[in-house]
Design a protein around this motif. Sequence first.
Motif, mmCIF file in Angstrom:
data_model
loop_
_atom_site.group_PDB
_atom_site.id
_atom_site.type_symbol
_atom_site.label_atom_id
_atom_site.label_comp_id
_atom_site.label_asym_id
_atom_site.label_seq_id
_atom_site.Cartn_x
_atom_site.Cartn_y
_atom_site.Cartn_z
ATOM 1 N N ALA A 19 14.055 -4.995 -2.479
ATOM 2 C CA ALA A 19 12.652 -5.227 -2.823
ATOM 3 C C ALA A 19 11.736 -4.434 -1.894
ATOM 4 O O ALA A 19 10.747 -3.822 -2.331
ATOM 5 C CB ALA A 19 12.337 -6.716 -2.750
ATOM 6 N N GLU A 20 12.072 -4.417 -0.606
ATOM 7 C CA GLU A 20 11.239 -3.684 0.348
ATOM 8 C C GLU A 20 11.342 -2.172 0.117
ATOM 9 O O GLU A 20 10.327 -1.468 0.078
ATOM 10 C CB GLU A 20 11.650 -4.020 1.787
ATOM 11 N N PHE A 21 12.552 -1.685 -0.024
ATOM 12 C CA PHE A 21 12.749 -0.252 -0.245
ATOM 13 C C PHE A 21 12.026 0.207 -1.507
ATOM 14 O O PHE A 21 11.469 1.306 -1.563
ATOM 15 C CB PHE A 21 14.241 0.064 -0.350
ATOM 16 N N ALA A 22 12.062 -0.636 -2.541
ATOM 17 C CA ALA A 22 11.461 -0.233 -3.820
ATOM 18 C C ALA A 22 9.953 -0.081 -3.692
ATOM 19 O O ALA A 22 9.366 0.792 -4.330
ATOM 20 C CB ALA A 22 11.793 -1.259 -4.906
ATOM 21 N N THR A 23 9.334 -0.924 -2.878
ATOM 22 C CA THR A 23 7.870 -0.860 -2.813
ATOM 23 C C THR A 23 7.350 0.035 -1.695
ATOM 24 O O THR A 23 6.226 0.508 -1.777
ATOM 25 C CB THR A 23 7.272 -2.275 -2.638
ATOM 26 N N HIS A 24 8.164 0.253 -0.656
ATOM 27 C CA HIS A 24 7.664 1.051 0.468
ATOM 28 C C HIS A 24 8.502 2.283 0.781
ATOM 29 O O HIS A 24 8.155 3.026 1.693
ATOM 30 C CB HIS A 24 7.570 0.178 1.726
ATOM 31 N N GLY A 25 9.587 2.479 0.070
ATOM 32 C CA GLY A 25 10.448 3.616 0.371
ATOM 33 C C GLY A 25 11.316 3.345 1.581
ATOM 34 O O GLY A 25 11.194 2.310 2.240
ATOM 35 N N VAL A 26 12.207 4.264 1.893
ATOM 36 C CA VAL A 26 13.134 4.062 3.001
ATOM 37 C C VAL A 26 12.383 4.099 4.336
ATOM 38 O O VAL A 26 12.443 3.159 5.127
ATOM 39 C CB VAL A 26 14.243 5.131 2.992
ATOM 40 N N ASP A 27 11.651 5.168 4.558
ATOM 41 C CA ASP A 27 10.958 5.317 5.840
ATOM 42 C C ASP A 27 9.809 4.333 5.980
ATOM 43 O O ASP A 27 9.487 3.919 7.097
ATOM 44 C CB ASP A 27 10.437 6.746 5.979
ATOM 45 N N GLY A 28 9.212 3.959 4.871
ATOM 46 C CA GLY A 28 8.100 3.033 4.923
ATOM 47 C C GLY A 28 8.506 1.586 5.119
ATOM 48 O O GLY A 28 7.656 0.731 5.341
ATOM 49 N N THR A 29 9.791 1.327 5.029
ATOM 50 C CA THR A 29 10.291 -0.042 5.203
ATOM 51 C C THR A 29 10.805 -0.221 6.628
ATOM 52 O O THR A 29 11.679 0.520 7.078
ATOM 53 C CB THR A 29 11.433 -0.326 4.216
ATOM 54 N N SER A 30 10.266 -1.204 7.327
ATOM 55 C CA SER A 30 10.778 -1.490 8.666
ATOM 56 C C SER A 30 11.863 -2.553 8.557
ATOM 57 O O SER A 30 11.804 -3.433 7.691
ATOM 58 C CB SER A 30 9.662 -1.984 9.572
ATOM 59 N N THR A 31 12.830 -2.442 9.453
ATOM 60 C CA THR A 31 13.885 -3.456 9.448
ATOM 61 C C THR A 31 13.280 -4.840 9.687
ATOM 62 O O THR A 31 13.786 -5.836 9.165
ATOM 63 C CB THR A 31 14.912 -3.141 10.536
ATOM 64 N N ILE A 40 15.708 -13.908 8.337
ATOM 65 C CA ILE A 40 16.723 -13.805 9.389
ATOM 66 C C ILE A 40 16.143 -13.067 10.586
ATOM 67 O O ILE A 40 15.060 -12.472 10.497
ATOM 68 C CB ILE A 40 17.981 -13.060 8.901
ATOM 69 N N GLY A 41 16.848 -13.097 11.693
ATOM 70 C CA GLY A 41 16.452 -12.322 12.859
ATOM 71 C C GLY A 41 17.048 -10.930 12.808
ATOM 72 O O GLY A 41 17.981 -10.666 12.042
ATOM 73 N N SER A 42 16.503 -10.045 13.630
ATOM 74 C CA SER A 42 16.983 -8.661 13.585
ATOM 75 C C SER A 42 18.444 -8.574 14.038
ATOM 76 O O SER A 42 19.203 -7.730 13.561
ATOM 77 C CB SER A 42 16.101 -7.780 14.460
ATOM 78 N N GLY A 43 18.819 -9.459 14.955
ATOM 79 C CA GLY A 43 20.213 -9.477 15.389
ATOM 80 C C GLY A 43 21.164 -9.704 14.230
ATOM 81 O O GLY A 43 22.207 -9.051 14.121
ATOM 82 N N THR A 44 20.781 -10.606 13.341
ATOM 83 C CA THR A 44 21.627 -10.905 12.177
ATOM 84 C C THR A 44 21.738 -9.694 11.255
ATOM 85 O O THR A 44 22.818 -9.357 10.765
ATOM 86 C CB THR A 44 21.036 -12.092 11.409
ATOM 87 N N LEU A 45 20.585 -9.055 11.022
ATOM 88 C CA LEU A 45 20.609 -7.883 10.137
ATOM 89 C C LEU A 45 21.619 -6.860 10.634
ATOM 90 O O LEU A 45 22.462 -6.379 9.865
ATOM 91 C CB LEU A 45 19.211 -7.257 10.069
ATOM 92 N N GLU A 54 22.683 2.538 6.360
ATOM 93 C CA GLU A 54 23.827 1.869 5.734
ATOM 94 C C GLU A 54 23.347 0.748 4.803
ATOM 95 O O GLU A 54 23.926 0.521 3.735
ATOM 96 C CB GLU A 54 24.735 1.298 6.829
ATOM 97 N N LEU A 55 22.289 0.071 5.223
ATOM 98 C CA LEU A 55 21.716 -0.983 4.374
ATOM 99 C C LEU A 55 21.212 -0.399 3.064
ATOM 100 O O LEU A 55 21.438 -0.968 1.984
ATOM 101 C CB LEU A 55 20.579 -1.668 5.137
ATOM 102 N N PHE A 56 20.549 0.742 3.147
ATOM 103 C CA PHE A 56 20.053 1.382 1.923
ATOM 104 C C PHE A 56 21.213 1.790 1.017
ATOM 105 O O PHE A 56 21.169 1.599 -0.200
ATOM 106 C CB PHE A 56 19.193 2.591 2.287
ATOM 107 N N HIS A 57 22.249 2.336 1.608
ATOM 108 C CA HIS A 57 23.417 2.714 0.808
ATOM 109 C C HIS A 57 23.958 1.504 0.057
ATOM 110 O O HIS A 57 24.356 1.604 -1.101
ATOM 111 C CB HIS A 57 24.501 3.294 1.710
ATOM 112 N N ALA A 58 23.978 0.355 0.743
ATOM 113 C CA ALA A 58 24.568 -0.838 0.131
ATOM 114 C C ALA A 58 23.840 -1.243 -1.142
ATOM 115 O O ALA A 58 24.456 -1.769 -2.078
ATOM 116 C CB ALA A 58 24.563 -1.985 1.133
ATOM 117 N N VAL A 59 22.528 -0.980 -1.174
ATOM 118 C CA VAL A 59 21.758 -1.351 -2.360
ATOM 119 C C VAL A 59 22.340 -0.680 -3.601
ATOM 120 O O VAL A 59 22.387 -1.264 -4.681
ATOM 121 C CB VAL A 59 20.277 -0.958 -2.180
ATOM 122 N N PHE A 60 22.837 0.543 -3.443
ATOM 123 C CA PHE A 60 23.331 1.291 -4.587
ATOM 124 C C PHE A 60 24.844 1.192 -4.736
ATOM 125 O O PHE A 60 25.373 1.225 -5.839
ATOM 126 C CB PHE A 60 22.904 2.754 -4.490
#
Lengths: 200, 200
Positions: A19-31, A40-45, A54-60
């Motif tokens: 959802a974040e990538f779709a609306t803000h793009g890869v670079d525009g999305t902060s972890t 969740i916390g950043s540690g969990t991510l 790698e997260l972006f790859h997983a979407v596809f």
Amino acid sequence: MNPEVHARRRAAIVEAAAAEFATHGVDGTSTAAVCRRAGIGSGTLFHYFATKRELFHAVFADDLPRTARRCAEALAAPDPDTGLDLLTGHLIDELTDPLAPGLASAALLQANRDPEFARLLTALDAQLQEALTTLLARLAERPGRTLPLPAPSAARWIRNLIDAAHLTADAAERDITTAELRLILSWLTGRREMPPGESP
Amino acid sequence: MNPEVHARRRAAIVEAAAAEFATHGVDGTSTAAVCRRAGIGSGTLFHYFATKRELFHAVFADDLPRTARRCAEALAAPDPDTGLDLLTGHLIDELTDPLAPGLASAALLQANRDPEFARLLTALDAQLQEALTTLLARLAERPGRTLPLPAPSAARWIRNLIDAAHLTADAAERDITTAELRLILSWLTGRREMPPGESP
DNA sequence: TGAATAATAGAGTGGCTGCTCTGTTAATGT
DNA sequence: ACATTAACAGAGCAGCCACTCTATTATTCA
């Protein structure tokens, strides 16, 4: 942890990320934004995914097995026309996903500078291309059925057309778009008659 | 400073920016990278453009008058077919620009979150859409000439197809792509005969 | 039970970014 | 000639970012 639970939580993160990538793009999305949306916390991510890339790859990557299954079903259909309708029907259904346009453009941009991701997209495209080409070749063998383009080219244009529809997806005109898309596809697949329910 | 010199230097910056934006996207491009490529300091960049966003807009805004001129020429052609060939010819020629795919995907992404830029793109699209629709409507009035789709829809699919070709532009297969594109366009415009040089 | 490991949170960090500010040189108008 | 403005460079800054580190809790398994 139970691997099933692990997969479910991972999938929830991927969904939030999509959802974040779709609306803000890869670079525009902060972890951080993904973490907030996923709750969740950043540690969990970074426990589930080593990098944002790698997260972006997983979407596809999660689409690979689903596409493979659909292609197999379409190829197993008794009639090539039925198989084509099945496959293109799935693709047209995906036009209703409101995230699709954003994800498509984010993916195109990423493919320009991330060769590994480009390979992933190529694998997805190749599955479809091969299935469509096979079905179209079966059609072309039928007596009295001629395609305006060779089977591989027709397959590529079917994909192109659906990609194009994705990019211009406008919720208000989706019904018109899909109806016209079906008409063009029926020409590309060499059908003489109009699709059912049409009378131009 | 001489306004002509000013315009030339501004254009040089826009050109450098276009190359960076095309390969790295909007967010992936740093203003420092644009400065390096253009051979200027950051102070100079922000003397010509207030923000990075404005610089990105300029890459596309410069196309507005050119597109307007081309549309006017096509509409002034004696024959609607000639006008359509002229207009689509220009669009197909742009497929040879190696920056086109990257810029197209960057633009799509930006349109999702920058309403002002979205309006700019809409204006560009509207020019083409209107010109194509007018030319197609003139065609449809001719006796014995029937279009498979209404003129506005056909115009939209012509744009869609060319956009799609942009996104999948592959240098190795460009000749095949454009030849097939012309074939599909000839069907969309209701031509019976094959384009010259074709014998499938 | 107890040891080992997975899951999670969140503060911290080094590096990069868009942009500003100051100073200097070149052009322009009178 | 001289005042004013445009053109330009680059150091500096505040803020953000992806990712790491440490600490704590939950789960698994022998």
